[in-house]
Design a protein around this motif. Sequence first.
Motif, PDB file in Angstrom:
ATOM      1  N   GLN A   1       0.859  -1.194   0.000  1.00 11.49           N
ATOM      2  CA  GLN A   1       0.000   0.000   0.000  1.00 11.49           C
ATOM      3  C   GLN A   1       0.887   1.234   0.000  1.00 11.49           C
ATOM      4  O   GLN A   1       1.943   1.243   0.630  1.00 11.49           O
ATOM      5  CB  GLN A   1      -0.837   0.047   1.278  1.00 11.49           C
ATOM      6  CG  GLN A   1      -1.891  -1.024   1.381  1.00 11.49           C
ATOM      7  CD  GLN A   1      -2.577  -0.944   2.741  1.00 11.49           C
ATOM      8  OE1 GLN A   1      -2.000  -1.277   3.761  1.00 11.49           O
ATOM      9  NE2 GLN A   1      -3.824  -0.497   2.749  1.00 11.49           N
ATOM     10  N   THR A   2       0.429   2.276  -0.713  1.00 13.90           N
ATOM     11  CA  THR A   2       1.193   3.524  -0.723  1.00 13.90           C
ATOM     12  C   THR A   2       0.388   4.598  -0.020  1.00 13.90           C
ATOM     13  O   THR A   2      -0.796   4.779  -0.300  1.00 13.90           O
ATOM     14  CB  THR A   2       1.430   4.007  -2.174  1.00 13.90           C
ATOM     15  OG1 THR A   2       1.881   2.891  -2.933  1.00 13.90           O
ATOM     16  CG2 THR A   2       2.484   5.100  -2.230  1.00 13.90           C
ATOM     17  N   SER A   3       1.033   5.323   0.874  1.00 16.00           N
ATOM     18  CA  SER A   3       0.357   6.420   1.567  1.00 16.00           C
ATOM     19  C   SER A   3       0.476   7.698   0.755  1.00 16.00           C
ATOM     20  O   SER A   3       1.384   7.846  -0.059  1.00 16.00           O
ATOM     21  CB  SER A   3       1.028   6.607   2.925  1.00 16.00           C
ATOM     22  OG  SER A   3       0.729   7.869   3.455  1.00 16.00           O
ATOM     23  N   SER A   4      -0.437   8.641   1.013  1.00 18.36           N
ATOM     24  CA  SER A   4      -0.367   9.935   0.319  1.00 18.36           C
ATOM     25  C   SER A   4       0.929  10.671   0.654  1.00 18.36           C
ATOM     26  O   SER A   4       1.369  11.528  -0.095  1.00 18.36           O
ATOM     27  CB  SER A   4      -1.576  10.790   0.690  1.00 18.36           C
ATOM     28  OG  SER A   4      -1.668  10.855   2.093  1.00 18.36           O
ATOM     29  N   ASP A   5       1.581  10.331   1.785  1.00 19.27           N
ATOM     30  CA  ASP A   5       2.851  11.000   2.104  1.00 19.27           C
ATOM     31  C   ASP A   5       4.068  10.229   1.565  1.00 19.27           C
ATOM     32  O   ASP A   5       5.210  10.550   1.891  1.00 19.27           O
ATOM     33  CB  ASP A   5       2.982  11.249   3.615  1.00 19.27           C
ATOM     34  CG  ASP A   5       3.098   9.960   4.430  1.00 19.27           C
ATOM     35  OD1 ASP A   5       3.376   8.895   3.853  1.00 19.27           O
ATOM     36  OD2 ASP A   5       2.912  10.019   5.658  1.00 19.27           O
ATOM     37  N   GLY A   6       3.802   9.219   0.730  1.00 11.72           N
ATOM     38  CA  GLY A   6       4.912   8.495   0.098  1.00 11.72           C
ATOM     39  C   GLY A   6       5.357   7.248   0.856  1.00 11.72           C
ATOM     40  O   GLY A   6       6.121   6.437   0.343  1.00 11.72           O
ATOM     41  N   THR A   7       4.880   7.081   2.083  1.00 13.67           N
ATOM     42  CA  THR A   7       5.227   5.890   2.859  1.00 13.67           C
ATOM     43  C   THR A   7       4.658   4.647   2.163  1.00 13.67           C
ATOM     44  O   THR A   7       3.527   4.664   1.684  1.00 13.67           O
ATOM     45  CB  THR A   7       4.643   5.995   4.285  1.00 13.67           C
ATOM     46  OG1 THR A   7       5.136   7.189   4.868  1.00 13.67           O
ATOM     47  CG2 THR A   7       5.034   4.805   5.153  1.00 13.67           C
TER      48      THR A   7
ATOM     49  N   ARG B   1       3.777   8.809  10.204  1.00  9.07           N
ATOM     50  CA  ARG B   1       3.790   8.703   8.738  1.00  9.07           C
ATOM     51  C   ARG B   1       2.869   7.575   8.310  1.00  9.07           C
ATOM     52  O   ARG B   1       2.636   6.628   9.054  1.00  9.07           O
ATOM     53  CB  ARG B   1       5.219   8.412   8.246  1.00  9.07           C
ATOM     54  CG  ARG B   1       6.245   9.453   8.664  1.00  9.07           C
ATOM     55  CD  ARG B   1       6.042  10.792   7.962  1.00  9.07           C
ATOM     56  NE  ARG B   1       6.035  10.667   6.528  1.00  9.07           N
ATOM     57  CZ  ARG B   1       7.109  10.735   5.747  1.00  9.07           C
ATOM     58  NH1 ARG B   1       8.285  10.941   6.270  1.00  9.07           N
ATOM     59  NH2 ARG B   1       7.004  10.601   4.438  1.00  9.07           N
ATOM     60  N   GLY B   2       2.353   7.705   7.108  1.00  6.34           N
ATOM     61  CA  GLY B   2       1.531   6.628   6.552  1.00  6.34           C
ATOM     62  C   GLY B   2       0.239   6.388   7.310  1.00  6.34           C
ATOM     63  O   GLY B   2      -0.247   5.273   7.401  1.00  6.34           O
TER      64      GLY B   2
ATOM     65  N   ASP C   1      -2.814   7.034   6.591  1.00  6.42           N
ATOM     66  CA  ASP C   1      -3.935   6.507   5.805  1.00  6.42           C
ATOM     67  C   ASP C   1      -3.766   5.036   5.420  1.00  6.42           C
ATOM     68  O   ASP C   1      -4.653   4.440   4.840  1.00  6.42           O
ATOM     69  CB  ASP C   1      -4.140   7.384   4.545  1.00  6.42           C
ATOM     70  CG  ASP C   1      -2.844   7.629   3.776  1.00  6.42           C
ATOM     71  OD1 ASP C   1      -1.763   7.446   4.365  1.00  6.42           O
ATOM     72  OD2 ASP C   1      -2.911   7.985   2.594  1.00  6.42           O
TER      73      ASP C   1
END
Length: 346
Positions: free
Chosen positions: A73-79, A331-332, A334
Amino acid sequence: MSTTRNIREYTLPELKEYFESIGDKKFRAIQTYEWLWKKNARHFDEMSNLSLELRKKLAEDFTLQAITVDVTQTSSDGTLKSRFKTHDGHLLEGVIITKKKRNTACVSSQIGCSLSCSFCATGLMDRKRNLDFDEIYDQVALLNEQSEKIYGTGLTNIVYMGMGEPLLNYKNVLKSIERITASDSMAMSPKRITVSTAGVAKMIRQLGDDKVRFNLALSLHAATDEKRNKIMAINETNNIAALVDALNYFYDQTKNDITLEYVLLKGENDSLEDAEELVKVYRKIPTHLVNVIEYNSVFGIPFEKSDEDSTQVFTDYLVKHKVNVRVRRSRGKDIDAACGQLANKG
Ligand code: SAH
């Protein structure tokens, strides 16, 4: 030759002996070893410069228990967060946190955890088993591949802050770091690796005796025994005084960096008095940094993150008392990046 030995437990000289014993050439050992530790092959089938027959023979004589990526999974913050699957069907997770020029991998050391820290998602799961050294190594190799592919550069740092307590899986954790840092493998500097512990005093001393070259982080989270006992049961057998002693011993033996971690929990450990107690403990430990961590809420666990004002007052007090402090925002969010949250969703 036994039929069930893990091929990654073999050193290069041992592999040479094996190839000799089956009447093959010694340089096959070098080729195989490269497949295992440079090209990170996950099946004997991938070893394309070995004959089909030889690949079949290897598969008969050895196991190669590689983990595989199950979901990413990719978070909107890049995590980036990946759920991995072991050969025997267990789920675990690893994360890449990217910031400026750093790509930091966060890896797991156990399936579940035996410690039950009251704020932690992994603490809700039982400890199923330790990860083997090669399964820990695989997480790093797979996350490194993802990092290269998605961010264009490989991992720069590794933290053992995923699921599990690394110091309760001591041998495998050290052996995984030996492989990650070995020049015939990933050749990463041990200075870029940090092992995080809930605080097993005896094993912190063991790290000192073993003169390890990586860094250590202690999850302190409360600076008096009374408060720490409440949120981290391990404190009852490894109290703050014992940890202070062990960390001083570790530092005397290794001179490696020690970081203190402190998750701010609303109304639990985030008052001005708590900050005062933290300064007292900080002064007793040869630590270079306190990471004040924003709590990532976990479904089913009643703790909440500290509010902005309390976080500010808390960190201001630390700064005023010359504590080297950094605030780590979650971080991450979402993608449920808190430890154990993804694997828990099974
Ligand atoms: N067992 C080791 C490593 C795994 S946890 C240890 O305790 O250090 C890695 C870090 O994440 C620890 O500091 C842990 O206390 C913290 N942590 C656990 N759950 C968290 C959450 N929900 N939000 C923020 N940090 C959390």
